[in-house]
Write an enzyme that holds these catalytic residues in place. Structure first.
Site, PDB file in Angstrom:
ATOM      1  N   GLU A 195     -79.446 -58.023  -4.323  1.00  0.00           N
ATOM      2  CA  GLU A 195     -80.314 -57.216  -5.193  1.00  0.00           C
ATOM      3  C   GLU A 195     -80.820 -55.953  -4.492  1.00  0.00           C
ATOM      4  OE1 GLU A 195     -81.824 -58.428  -8.513  1.00  0.00           O
ATOM      5  OE2 GLU A 195     -80.102 -59.751  -8.585  1.00  0.00           O
ATOM      6  N   CYS A 253     -90.364 -50.347  -7.175  1.00  0.00           N
ATOM      7  CA  CYS A 253     -89.117 -50.789  -7.817  1.00  0.00           C
ATOM      8  C   CYS A 253     -88.325 -49.597  -8.331  1.00  0.00           C
ATOM      9  CB  CYS A 253     -89.401 -51.676  -9.022  1.00  0.00           C
ATOM     10  SG  CYS A 253     -90.252 -53.189  -8.644  1.00  0.00           S
ATOM     11  N   HIS A 285     -88.207 -60.671  -6.510  1.00  0.00           N
ATOM     12  CA  HIS A 285     -87.746 -59.860  -5.372  1.00  0.00           C
ATOM     13  C   HIS A 285     -88.816 -59.879  -4.281  1.00  0.00           C
ATOM     14  CE1 HIS A 285     -85.249 -57.312  -8.400  1.00  0.00           C
ATOM     15  NE2 HIS A 285     -84.451 -58.140  -7.763  1.00  0.00           N
TER      16      HIS A 285
END
Ligand code: SUG
Length: 446
Positions: free
Chosen positions: A174, A365, A247
């Site tokens: 990711e 993000c 995350h």
């Protein structure tokens, strides 16, 4: 001089709240709500303006064409583009179309993992595009992200853009959201964080899926030439993942000599910190929030640990934090303490990111941090670094092309797809990117 350049993803014209990511509490909570793509994009541009105002090199990455008609064709939908979209809208209660319509490429912390040229054996910046294999809607981003990063980081003297790891659960990656680079006069540490392993016994979350694998993290360290002297592999705490920290960057971030984290960020968090102190020495400053000080649900809901850390000329730091962390007492008090104590952080700037936060994406993000020297920054192709003119042009482009209301039913409107292609074609010209989208190679549909 090595400085972080921020590459922010611009929310696309289909920005919506479809609840596509299991374990992303914010996205699940807001599933079904109408979106406002124009507000999302303008909000994101406003955040970029704040970061640029702090003297940080700020670049923009373009949205991707959605709905992804090419993928829908691969799934057997056929006919003209409007027929393909109508076919997908009739399938699985519209879910297939919602998956193919997500504007999730905006969260560029998941676009790639980056190693600066000062750490790599060949003295070049290494970027590995993330395969995002854990969620179908995110996996759709990969080919275009690869094309865009290859277009920007094309200079072979300075950059290597690696293709994504093989797209399977085993190598689920990711990107930078699970990577932290710390450095002091004593040394450098790359934290390649992960949530699950296929080959090694490790505790797993009970409610929500872990995404990044240890195997993927190890492969990234190998690809970037980072050995045991710098690479460490902390595991995300399953309790953190179960609380919504899918995350690492939902509960931890760091840069240079500063690490800020919640105690539920990592399994055996004290051991992780002790190891880093041993590697990096007394210069390392760790701001650890205990659960008693910042309860885990408040840490996740406010995205406090997803603040964007900006280094000012001279080395002092500013935290660009989501407004939600100002409104919540525990997180605001934690930040007050941080600024009052002898840490590198001088002050906090608040940003409003309602649209992104509703889908579980905070300030950090939205950006891919790429450490670049001045020469490397100059070698980046295209016109992606913001200046006053580009900022104005992007604002006008959003005003011209974006809708200010988008229900999930609107995703079936073939005009939305057509509007998006015209807008993106114009944008790539504005950013001098060349033809990075498939539709630009085959031509706009008549
Ligand atoms: O992968 N949300 C993204 C949010 C990514 C946040 N990134 C970082 N933490 N770095 C995700 O879960 C939701 C889209 C929707 O539900 O419509 C989504 O994909």
């Amino acid at each position: 001089m090595l400085r972080i350049a921020c590459f922010d993803g611009l929310p696309g014209p289909t920005h919506s709240h479809a609840g596509l990511s299991p374990g992303n509490v914010a996205a699940s909570t807001h599933a079904g709500q109408a979106g406002n793509p124009k507000a999302a994009a303008l909000e994101s541009l406003a955040k970029m303006r704040v970061i640029r105002g702090l003297g940080v090199p700020q670049a923009v990455l373009p949205p991707q064409p959605r709905p992804d008609v090419g993928t829908l064709r691969r799934l057997g939908f056929s006919g003209s583009d409007p027929e393909v979209i109508a076919g997908a809208a009739r399938t699985a209660g519209g879910r297939t179309l919602r998956l193919a319509s997500s504007a999730s490429a905006m969260w560029t912390a998941n676009a790639a993992t980056v190693a600066p040229s000062c750490d790599t054996p060949d003295g070049r910046v290494h970027l590995t595009v993330a395969n995002l294999a854990s969620n179908f809607h995110r996996s759709l981003e990969v080919p275009t992200t690869f094309a865009v990063l290859r277009a920007l980081f094309a200079d072979p003297d300075h950059f290597v853009v690696h293709p994504p790891l093989p797209a399977s659960e085993l190598w689920s990656d990711e990107g930078a959201a699970n990577h932290i680079r710390l450095s002091t006069a004593r040394g450098v540490a790359h934290l390649f964080c992960w949530g699950k392993s296929h080959h090694e016994a490790a505790p797993s979350p009970a409610r929500h899926p872990a995404r990044q694998t240890l195997e993927a993290s190890r492969a990234l360290a190998r690809l970037h030439g980072l050995g045991e002297d710098t690479a460490v592999f902390p595991q995300q705490d399953p309790l953190g993942i179960d609380a919504g920290a899918f995350h690492t960057d939902v509960l931890a971030f760091g840069h240079e000599r500063f690490l800020m984290l919640h105690e539920r960020a990592f399994v055996e968090v004290e051991k992780v910190i002790d190891d880093l102190r041993a590697r990096l020495g007394g210069e390392l400053v760790v701001a650890l929030a205990r659960d008693a000080e910042v309860p885990l649900p408040e840490a996740v809901a406010t995205y406090l640990f997803n603040s964007e850390l900006c280094v000012l000329a001279g080395g002092r730091m500013v935290l660009v934090a989501p407004r939600q962390a100002e409104r919540c007492e525990s997180t605001r008090r934690f930040l007050d303490r941080l600024v009052a104590e002898p840490t590198p952080v001088d002050r906090v700037e608040w940003v409003d990111l309602e649209a992104s936060m509703k889908n579980g994406g905070g300030p950090a993000c939205l950006r891919l941090p790429v450490p670049l020297t001045d020469a490397e920054r100059t070698a980046v192709r295209g016109r992606v670094f913001l200046d006053d003119a580009l900022e104005r042009e992007l604002g006008a482009w959003v005003e011209k092309h974006y809708r200010d209301h988008l229900s999930l039913d609107d995703l079936a409107d073939p005009a939305l797809h057509a509007e998006g292609l015209v807008a993106l074609d114009e944008l790539t010209a504005l950013l001098k990117l060349g033809s990075v989208y498939d539709f630009q190679k085959s031509g706009l549909p008549g």
